[in-house]
Design an enzyme around this catalytic site. Structure first.
Site, PDB file in Angstrom:
ATOM      1  N   ASP A   1      30.833  58.460  24.575  1.00 25.21           N
ATOM      2  CA  ASP A   1      32.201  58.815  24.254  1.00 25.21           C
ATOM      3  C   ASP A   1      32.209  58.892  22.319  1.00 25.21           C
ATOM      4  OD1 ASP A   1      31.363  56.495  23.469  1.00 25.21           O
ATOM      5  OD2 ASP A   1      33.181  55.056  24.654  1.00 25.21           O
TER       6      ASP A   1
ATOM      7  N   ARG B   1      43.080  50.119  28.056  1.00 20.71           N
ATOM      8  CA  ARG B   1      42.519  50.136  26.477  1.00 20.71           C
ATOM      9  C   ARG B   1      44.234  51.765  25.764  1.00 20.71           C
ATOM     10  NH1 ARG B   1      36.978  50.618  24.146  1.00 20.71           N
ATOM     11  NH2 ARG B   1      36.715  53.020  24.487  1.00 20.71           N
TER      12      ARG B   1
END
Length: 537
Positions: A451, A170
């Site tokens: 996150d 990613r």
């Protein structure tokens, strides 16, 4: 120490700011540097236009409009077309694990009982320069099968098993810069840097072993952004003599505008795309951010905003229907829980995982995400049962469902706003911001693997409550003054929780100041990682 620009000719306009160590020169080689430059020269200038279009759309929504399906692309939604193909090693993605590109984590994730590891340069990663290059080295070594790690204190060794998970990288979102490389005096897009290095170092080895250069694309808000990525992929394939469709991508549908353009995103990337993913935490943040001026669309405490809520369940079902109609995978979202050593708490966590993943499997998702290897078995058991002998659920069309409307996707969400929830938001956001500006983007806090997305929800919720003068369940109206009072009080709580030594060694005052800035600003800051990036070297 050497400067990589020394061997680059004088016509090159891409300049590197820091000196490179010899180890870093193995990653940012002259050839890799020149590939980055070719991408930047060809594609970077389009990103400001794409970001400006986001702001124009947001201005209309701020003025009272609501997001909706696009009239001028109805022919794409109504057309009978399919994506190009899905490679053999991506046909079964029933459980995926995500995590940053730290060396030990990469090994543990690839060894977990999962089908795919998404190695993350984005939301669970703080992109300090040394860590970015270290992360690329770690992924190169993982692809080559040479990655190993020995813990400096315990001496415990980590190495890859014989049949590791499939690796997907990613990259950073289009909004995030890479300030250490300048093009005509401006930082280059971090997304292009991440893509270029991962592709350059790994495509040959990946293809040789029957896999390929696979990517997750985050934070897209419009099909034009997907078309930009398709151009990047096609250019790269042509540059390296690869067949069209060699590079494959999964797109996270994690912004509210994007949910109305899923067909168009698939169509724009149809040579390269293999699926869409329900990036639920960022999606919740985007719901707040996009509808920030709409007082009837304010979310309650984030703990009660679960996938059972009508607006999120509609999003999940529409993603499944849209993807499967086009032959693409519909991936489920993240289970952010982490296992607990307390048996009672752990039983509660596993029950939460089972309920969450059962809903996704029933909706027809082809797989799901977990944040911790200890949850892989539980999630996998749910999808093993749902799939049976099938590798995926592409046969689940949901064509018999009633069409999902814009009003369902935008439906207000019931639930309380509580003082406890607000204080919890403050503590989570401050702890996460402190970790992020210290270089750690993936942090266990109160039993969840946090996150950037969950910290974004925490600070944006309070911002919106302040903006609209919303009351908590105890009758207190949320104001800047109330927030600042709670922030000061929760900093005392945090000092007690983490201990004075850790608190004083950390960057908590800076994190609190940034939290206050983000939460009390007149305009909602788009991403906390943008001002946060200034704190990283």
């Amino acid at each position: 120490m050497t400067d990589t620009t020394a061997s680059i000719n004088h016509e090159v306009k891409l300049s590197l700011q820091p000196l490179l160590t010899e180890a870093q020169r193995e990653i940012l080689t002259d050839d890799a540097f020149q590939f980055v430059e070719r991408l930047v020269q060809r594609f970077a200038s389009r990103i400001p236009e794409l970001l400006a279009a986001r702001e124009q759309r947001q201005q209309a929504i701020d003025a009272g409009a609501l997001p909706d399906f696009l009239e001028d692309t109805a022919h794409i939604r109504d057309g009978n077309w399919h994506i190009r193909n899905i490679p053999a090693d991506l046909q079964d993605r029933r459980v995926e694990i995500t995590g940053p590109v730290e060396r030990k984590m990469v090994i543990n994730a690839l060894n977990a009982n999962v089908k795919v590891f998404m190695a993350d340069f984005e939301d669970s990663f703080a992109p300090a320069w040394d860590e970015v290059l270290d992360g690329q080295r770690n992924l190169r070594d993982a692809v080559n099968g040479t990655i190993a790690y020995t813990h400096p204190e315990t001496g415990k060794s980590y190495q890859l098993k014989d049949d590791p998970a499939v690796l997907i990288c990613r990259v950073r979102g289009l909004h995030l810069p890479e300030k250490h490389l300048l093009w005509q005096g401006e930082p280059i897009p971090g997304a292009l840097f991440d893509f270029a290095l991962y592709f350059y170092h790994n495509y040959k080895q990946l293809l040789a072993k029957g896999s390929g250069p696979y990517f997750y694309l985050p934070k897209l808000q419009a099909y034009q952004e997907a078309a930009w990525w398709s151009d990047v992929f096609s250019f790269t394939e042509d540059e390296y003599g690869l067949p069209r469709g060699t590079i494959k991508a999964t797109v996270l549908i994690e912004t509210l505008p994007a949910v109305f353009e899923m067909d168009e995103i698939l169509y724009s990337l149809k040579d390269h795309i293999v699926g869409l993913n329900c990036g639920r935490w960022d999606y919740i943040f985007s719901y707040i951010k996009t509808l920030r001026n709409h007082p009837d669309r304010i979310l309650p405490d984030r703990q009660v905003v679960t996938m059972e809520k009508p607006f999120l369940n509609a999003y999940s079902r529409l993603l499944v229907r849209t993807c499967h109609r086009r032959g693409a995978f519909a991936m489920g979202g993240m289970a952010a829980f982490i296992p607990s050593k307390d048996p009672e708490r752990n039983a509660w966590v596993l029950d939460k995982i089972r309920n969450d993943k059962s809903l996704e499997a029933q909706n027809g998702h082809d797989g799901t995400w977990v944040a911790h290897p200890g949850l892989a078995d539980t999630a996998r058991a749910i999808f093993d049962e749902a799939l049976g002998e099938r590798p995926n659920q592409l046969d689940v069309s949901r064509e018999a469902d009633a069409p999902i409307t814009a009003s369902e996707l935008l439906a207000p969400c019931d639930g309380e706003r509580t003082e406890e929830g607000m204080r919890h938001n403050i503590r989570v956001a401050v702890q996460y911001i402190e970790a992020w500006i210290s270089g750690n983007g993936c942090v266990p806090i109160y039993g969840l693997m946090e996150d950037a997305a969950t910290a974004e929800i925490s600070r944006a919720s309070i911002w919106q409550w302040i903006k609209h003068g919303k009351a908590l369940s105890n009758g207190q109206v949320v104001t800047k003054a109330l927030f600042e009072q709670m922030l000061a009080e929760e900093m005392t709580v945090l000092q007690e929780e983490v201990g004075t030594a850790r608190f004083e060694q950390g960057r908590y005052p800076e994190a609190a100041a940034l939290m206050a800035q983000l939460t009390t600003s007149d305009e909602l800051v788009n991403f906390l990682t943008l001002p946060g990036y200034d704190y990283l070297k």
